[in-house]
Scaffold this motif. Structure first.
Motif, short mmCIF file in Angstrom:
data_model
loop_
_atom_site.label_atom_id
_atom_site.label_comp_id
_atom_site.label_asym_id
_atom_site.label_seq_id
_atom_site.Cartn_x
_atom_site.Cartn_y
_atom_site.Cartn_z
N LEU A 1 -5.69 -2.20 -8.41
CA LEU A 1 -4.53 -2.52 -7.58
C LEU A 1 -3.97 -1.25 -6.98
O LEU A 1 -4.09 -0.18 -7.56
N ARG A 2 -3.36 -1.37 -5.81
CA ARG A 2 -2.64 -0.24 -5.22
C ARG A 2 -1.35 -0.77 -4.61
O ARG A 2 -1.25 -1.96 -4.31
N GLN B 1 4.63 -3.57 -2.18
CA GLN B 1 4.03 -4.59 -3.03
C GLN B 1 2.67 -4.15 -3.52
O GLN B 1 1.94 -3.48 -2.80
N LYS B 2 2.34 -4.58 -4.75
CA LYS B 2 1.02 -4.29 -5.30
C LYS B 2 0.04 -5.34 -4.80
O LYS B 2 0.33 -6.52 -4.83
N ARG B 3 -1.12 -4.88 -4.33
CA ARG B 3 -2.18 -5.80 -3.91
C ARG B 3 -3.51 -5.24 -4.36
O ARG B 3 -3.60 -4.08 -4.76
N PHE B 4 -4.56 -6.07 -4.27
CA PHE B 4 -5.88 -5.55 -4.59
C PHE B 4 -6.21 -4.44 -3.60
O PHE B 4 -5.97 -4.54 -2.41
N LYS B 5 -6.81 -3.37 -4.16
CA LYS B 5 -7.15 -2.21 -3.34
C LYS B 5 -8.00 -2.61 -2.14
O LYS B 5 -7.83 -2.11 -1.03
N TYR C 1 -2.02 3.87 0.84
CA TYR C 1 -2.49 2.50 1.07
C TYR C 1 -1.42 1.71 1.79
O TYR C 1 -0.23 1.89 1.55
N VAL C 2 -1.89 0.85 2.69
CA VAL C 2 -0.93 0.03 3.44
C VAL C 2 -1.57 -1.32 3.75
O VAL C 2 -2.79 -1.41 3.94
#
Ligand SMILES: [Zn+2]
Length: 200
Positions: free
Chosen positions: A8-9, A16-20, A48-49
């Motif tokens: 996750l990143r 918000q955390k999301r899958f990389k 990351y965005v």
């Protein structure tokens, strides 16, 4: 990879955390030029965005300098991260089409595409019609392509489609490799999410 171990990143824009794999990776090259690292492999500190215009627009230069731990960043001729990302995604689509062409998996031009659609259309292909194709071609081909169950997207110019396969301008082409077709479609979806303003 199981969901439990998938990395996750955090999106630098919305936090918000999301899958990389769902996020775009932004890095800076040694000169301080901002680059969209679409393959996620460039050896530099990354930010990351979400592939979403709203998140990208939240990142200003100061914030990127902080996240990337740089002293400064170049302006890329007016700092516009969404422009950098959009250009990289367009380039990615062109290079994927080029790979398909090298593998003999592209059919291009109105007549050949029509013939391929008559013979044995496959829903794992992808059809691309140039944004500047003539209305007559669009009407004629989109009906046939849609009837064959092949996904259809409008993207880039006739000249760019032709250039992607090393040929003269093309109004339409078919990517006949399932994996590359999916990759092209994903890059186009990301491009549209980055470039097209949300109508709310
Ligand atoms: Zn976000």
């Amino acid at each position: 990879m199981s969901p439990r171990t998938e990395p996750l990143r955090t999106c630098t824009g919305c936090k918000q955390k999301r899958f990389k794999r769902e996020l775009l990776r932004i890095v800076a090259d040694p000169e301080g030029r901002v680059i969209a690292d679409l393959k996620g492999k460039l050896p530099a500190r990354g930010a990351y965005v979400c592939p979403d215009r709203r998140c990208i627009e939240k990142l200003d230069k100061g914030q990127l300098i902080h996240v990337l731990k740089r002293d400064s960043l170049l302006d890329n001729g007016g700092f516009e991260l969404s422009t950098v990302v959009a250009a990289a995604l367009r380039e990615r689509v062109r290079s994927l089409i080029g790979m398909a062409q090298k593998g003999g998996k592209v059919v291009s031009g109105t007549n050949l595409v029509e013939a391929a659609m008559r013979r044995s259309p496959n829903r794992r292909w992808l059809a691309l019609i140039a944004e500047d194709a003539s209305e007559a071609i669009v009407t004629k081909l989109s009906a046939r392509i849609t009837a064959g169950g092949v996904p259809l997207r409008r993207f880039i110019t006739r000249e760019d489609l032709g250039m992607a396969i090393g040929k003269s301008p093309r109004s339409v082409l078919l990517v006949k490799d399932a994996g590359l077709a999916r990759a092209v479609e994903e890059a186009i979806n990301r491009y549209k999410a980055v470039c097209v303003r949300e109508v709310s």
